[in-house]
Design an enzyme around this catalytic site. Sequence first.
Site, short mmCIF file in Angstrom:
data_model
loop_
_atom_site.label_atom_id
_atom_site.label_comp_id
_atom_site.label_asym_id
_atom_site.label_seq_id
_atom_site.Cartn_x
_atom_site.Cartn_y
_atom_site.Cartn_z
N CYS A 55 7.60 -7.39 34.49
CA CYS A 55 7.81 -5.96 34.75
C CYS A 55 8.16 -5.25 33.45
O CYS A 55 8.70 -5.84 32.52
CB CYS A 55 8.97 -5.76 35.72
SG CYS A 55 8.81 -6.62 37.28
N HIS A 78 10.43 -12.19 35.29
CA HIS A 78 10.80 -10.82 35.58
C HIS A 78 11.14 -10.14 34.26
O HIS A 78 11.43 -10.81 33.26
CB HIS A 78 12.02 -10.77 36.49
CG HIS A 78 11.76 -11.22 37.91
ND1 HIS A 78 10.80 -10.63 38.70
CD2 HIS A 78 12.32 -12.19 38.66
CE1 HIS A 78 10.79 -11.20 39.89
NE2 HIS A 78 11.70 -12.17 39.90
#
Length: 443
Positions: free
Chosen positions: A293, A250
């Site tokens: 991300c 992430h």
Amino acid sequence: MLECGMLTRDRKALQRCSAVLCKQMVVDEVLIQSLQADDILTESMAESVMAEPTSQKRSFRLLLLLPKRGPKAFSSFCSALRDTEQKHLCDLLTQSAPTDLSEAHRESPVKTSYPHPTQEVIPAKRLRSLDSMEVSLDTDSPILTPVYPCSHEFYLSHLDQSYKMNSTPRGLALVISNVAFDPLAAPELDLRKGGEVDDEVLRKVFTELDYMVTVQRNLTAQDMRVCIESFSRRPEHRTVDSCVLCLLSHGVEGAVYGTDGQLLQLDWVFESFDNAHCPLLQNKPKMFFIQACRGEDMDCGVEQIDGPSRTCSPSCEQLDAGREGQSDANLRQRDDLGRPRIKLPQRSDMICGFASLKGQNICTAAMRNTKRGSWFVQDLNTVLRLRAKDSHLADMLVQVNSRIKEREGHAPGTAHHRCKEMSEFTSSLCKDLYFFPKHESHF
């Protein structure tokens, strides 16, 4: 040896559904490799399909080939559709076919004049078996085409304009993959289902490209830092021609998460491999691939219309570093004999592929298949395997961008349905970067 012709009823079913198939079917490496495993497609056919730039063109080429590939081609194609989560298209085909079994039994395979090669020029791929599939028995898992080799003629004709790339191994590669996050320290970070597929795909493709690959999983931010620092200082960098670092986690703009919810800044990562901090890799290409991300905004896409494309803002050219006024005495370095040394920029010879644009969030279930991994890694893997033989890395990342642009999320009833993604890359490479796969420089 297979018969050349497909049964008439099956061929007509393909014709009736061709418009829908071209529009909706996703032709990826899993579907193609399933057909190869059943001896429906040859290696050269598979390459020609996957080399098409858009999903519709890949579908069109595949539909041209299937009717020539024998009476078993239709059932194998339907099976491949089911295995790639496209059962609705399989149902469309089977419902379209005639149900009169006596008619089907009376039919004999249609003979055509199309050639059906029985022997491959390219060495045959490994078929799906307990040995060749290693630990994965799931038919939806990636089945990988071998990296196509570079020819000696291509190597000789591109040698002068490219980075030196003939060491054995080509370089060291480090893959850090964070899949499971500490539920107490980082409760907001979900399990990255499919992340373990990504790191295995990258391990295999870079191993085939002749890199010595190390995979580290589920590290805290501090452990990531220690691991990267140790990797950047490995003495083996002196004798190899390049290095690769892949970070899968992430993230936010400019940073990726450790499993403890703490951030590792990407600028520090790049700094660790710059010309000052990693002298053993000076003038050698350093590759980074970031699957994470870069923000919280979903790209819902826009409807395409005719007309000129919008131009970028003039402000994008007003980003000067602005470090003026330093005297030459402060900038000049000399060797022990007083002669000026050749100087390098602080940071050069780097290329970084990002899975998403700055400010876009790609960490959604629609864009990271739990069986096949993330879009970016899937397409990077496909392009490296098919095009490394004759394309340099910057061109290959453009091809990855093109493939990502064609993708669309499929999650009916959710906010992720028909969502889009766009990858990008930055580069300070000073030459073309060819991998010259499977080429030995000394004969």
